[in-house]
Design a protein around this motif. Sequence first.
Motif, PDB file in Angstrom:
ATOM      1  N   ASN A  76       0.815  -1.217   0.000  1.00  0.00           N
ATOM      2  CA  ASN A  76       0.000   0.000   0.000  1.00  0.00           C
ATOM      3  C   ASN A  76       0.842   1.258   0.000  1.00  0.00           C
ATOM      4  O   ASN A  76       0.515   2.237  -0.675  1.00  0.00           O
ATOM      5  N   ARG A  77       1.949   1.248   0.728  1.00  0.00           N
ATOM      6  CA  ARG A  77       2.808   2.444   0.761  1.00  0.00           C
ATOM      7  C   ARG A  77       3.511   2.663  -0.571  1.00  0.00           C
ATOM      8  O   ARG A  77       3.666   3.795  -1.016  1.00  0.00           O
ATOM      9  N   VAL A  78       3.931   1.589  -1.209  1.00  0.00           N
ATOM     10  CA  VAL A  78       4.544   1.726  -2.536  1.00  0.00           C
ATOM     11  C   VAL A  78       3.516   2.250  -3.537  1.00  0.00           C
ATOM     12  O   VAL A  78       3.809   3.127  -4.351  1.00  0.00           O
ATOM     13  N   LEU A  79       2.298   1.743  -3.452  1.00  0.00           N
ATOM     14  CA  LEU A  79       1.235   2.208  -4.341  1.00  0.00           C
ATOM     15  C   LEU A  79       0.923   3.688  -4.092  1.00  0.00           C
ATOM     16  O   LEU A  79       0.812   4.468  -5.041  1.00  0.00           O
ATOM     17  N   ASP A  80       0.810   4.089  -2.824  1.00  0.00           N
ATOM     18  CA  ASP A  80       0.561   5.497  -2.497  1.00  0.00           C
ATOM     19  C   ASP A  80       1.667   6.393  -3.049  1.00  0.00           C
ATOM     20  O   ASP A  80       1.407   7.458  -3.608  1.00  0.00           O
ATOM     21  N   PHE A  81       2.918   5.949  -2.893  1.00  0.00           N
ATOM     22  CA  PHE A  81       4.051   6.716  -3.418  1.00  0.00           C
ATOM     23  C   PHE A  81       3.960   6.837  -4.935  1.00  0.00           C
ATOM     24  O   PHE A  81       4.130   7.922  -5.497  1.00  0.00           O
ATOM     25  N   SER A  82       3.668   5.737  -5.605  1.00  0.00           N
ATOM     26  CA  SER A  82       3.574   5.745  -7.066  1.00  0.00           C
ATOM     27  C   SER A  82       2.463   6.660  -7.565  1.00  0.00           C
ATOM     28  O   SER A  82       2.646   7.411  -8.528  1.00  0.00           O
ATOM     29  N   LEU A  83       1.316   6.618  -6.896  1.00  0.00           N
ATOM     30  CA  LEU A  83       0.199   7.472  -7.297  1.00  0.00           C
ATOM     31  C   LEU A  83       0.505   8.948  -7.044  1.00  0.00           C
ATOM     32  O   LEU A  83       0.181   9.802  -7.880  1.00  0.00           O
ATOM     33  N   ALA A  84       1.133   9.246  -5.909  1.00  0.00           N
ATOM     34  CA  ALA A  84       1.517  10.637  -5.617  1.00  0.00           C
ATOM     35  C   ALA A  84       2.526  11.124  -6.640  1.00  0.00           C
ATOM     36  O   ALA A  84       2.464  12.275  -7.098  1.00  0.00           O
ATOM     37  N   LEU A  85       3.443  10.280  -7.027  1.00  0.00           N
ATOM     38  CA  LEU A  85       4.445  10.644  -8.035  1.00  0.00           C
ATOM     39  C   LEU A  85       3.790  10.873  -9.388  1.00  0.00           C
ATOM     40  O   LEU A  85       4.104  11.841 -10.093  1.00  0.00           O
ATOM     41  N   GLU A  86       2.859  10.014  -9.747  1.00  0.00           N
ATOM     42  CA  GLU A  86       2.156  10.165 -11.027  1.00  0.00           C
ATOM     43  C   GLU A  86       1.344  11.461 -11.062  1.00  0.00           C
ATOM     44  O   GLU A  86       1.304  12.151 -12.078  1.00  0.00           O
ATOM     45  N   ARG A  87       0.680  11.801  -9.939  1.00  0.00           N
ATOM     46  CA  ARG A  87      -0.089  13.056  -9.886  1.00  0.00           C
ATOM     47  C   ARG A  87       0.817  14.278  -9.958  1.00  0.00           C
ATOM     48  O   ARG A  87       0.521  15.245 -10.651  1.00  0.00           O
ATOM     49  N   GLY A  88       1.927  14.231  -9.220  1.00  0.00           N
ATOM     50  CA  GLY A  88       2.791  15.407  -9.128  1.00  0.00           C
ATOM     51  C   GLY A  88       3.753  15.570 -10.285  1.00  0.00           C
ATOM     52  O   GLY A  88       4.121  16.694 -10.637  1.00  0.00           O
ATOM     53  N   ALA A  89       4.187  14.481 -10.852  1.00  0.00           N
ATOM     54  CA  ALA A  89       5.191  14.541 -11.918  1.00  0.00           C
ATOM     55  C   ALA A  89       4.940  13.424 -12.922  1.00  0.00           C
ATOM     56  O   ALA A  89       5.667  12.433 -12.960  1.00  0.00           O
ATOM     57  N   PRO A  90       3.924  13.579 -13.751  1.00  0.00           N
ATOM     58  CA  PRO A  90       3.597  12.502 -14.702  1.00  0.00           C
ATOM     59  C   PRO A  90       4.714  12.220 -15.713  1.00  0.00           C
ATOM     60  O   PRO A  90       4.755  11.135 -16.287  1.00  0.00           O
ATOM     61  N   ASP A  91       5.632  13.181 -15.898  1.00  0.00           N
ATOM     62  CA  ASP A  91       6.728  12.983 -16.850  1.00  0.00           C
ATOM     63  C   ASP A  91       7.984  12.404 -16.196  1.00  0.00           C
ATOM     64  O   ASP A  91       9.008  12.254 -16.863  1.00  0.00           O
ATOM     65  N   ALA A  92       7.921  12.089 -14.913  1.00  0.00           N
ATOM     66  CA  ALA A  92       9.104  11.566 -14.220  1.00  0.00           C
ATOM     67  C   ALA A  92       9.608  10.302 -14.903  1.00  0.00           C
ATOM     68  O   ALA A  92       8.839   9.417 -15.242  1.00  0.00           O
TER      69      ALA A  92
END
Length: 117
Positions: A76-92
């Motif tokens: 769940n924490r990895v998923l939360d991190f991934s979703l936050a990253l996708e929202r904040g920086a979709p081009d990462a």
Amino acid sequence: MVAKPHSADILGIESCIALGDKQIQIPWDSELIEALNVRMAHGEFQIVEIPSMIIEAAWLEVPVQKLRAVTEIIRNRVLDFSLALERGAPDAGEPGADKATSNVVADVGRRTIESLT
């Protein structure tokens, strides 16, 4: 039945959980066992009844339900991190991502780590 994971990583533990075993044996590190044997040889403490005996192997038995809960938390924490990253920086991670993307990634990573404490 007691399972022994083929590795101490999350996949090794999950493979034992999937087998439906009640407990998982996690072996102690060989360097720890050696250190205990040295300390016993020097008379610092005694675990076994016969002084000339040494520890050859040791392990920790952990109930599967405890490990299942830990793996769910990690997932769940990895998923939360991934979703936050996708929202904040979709081009990462994409070629040509700008400096602002790197700053957002660093900020998301910092906030994620801070949330763990």
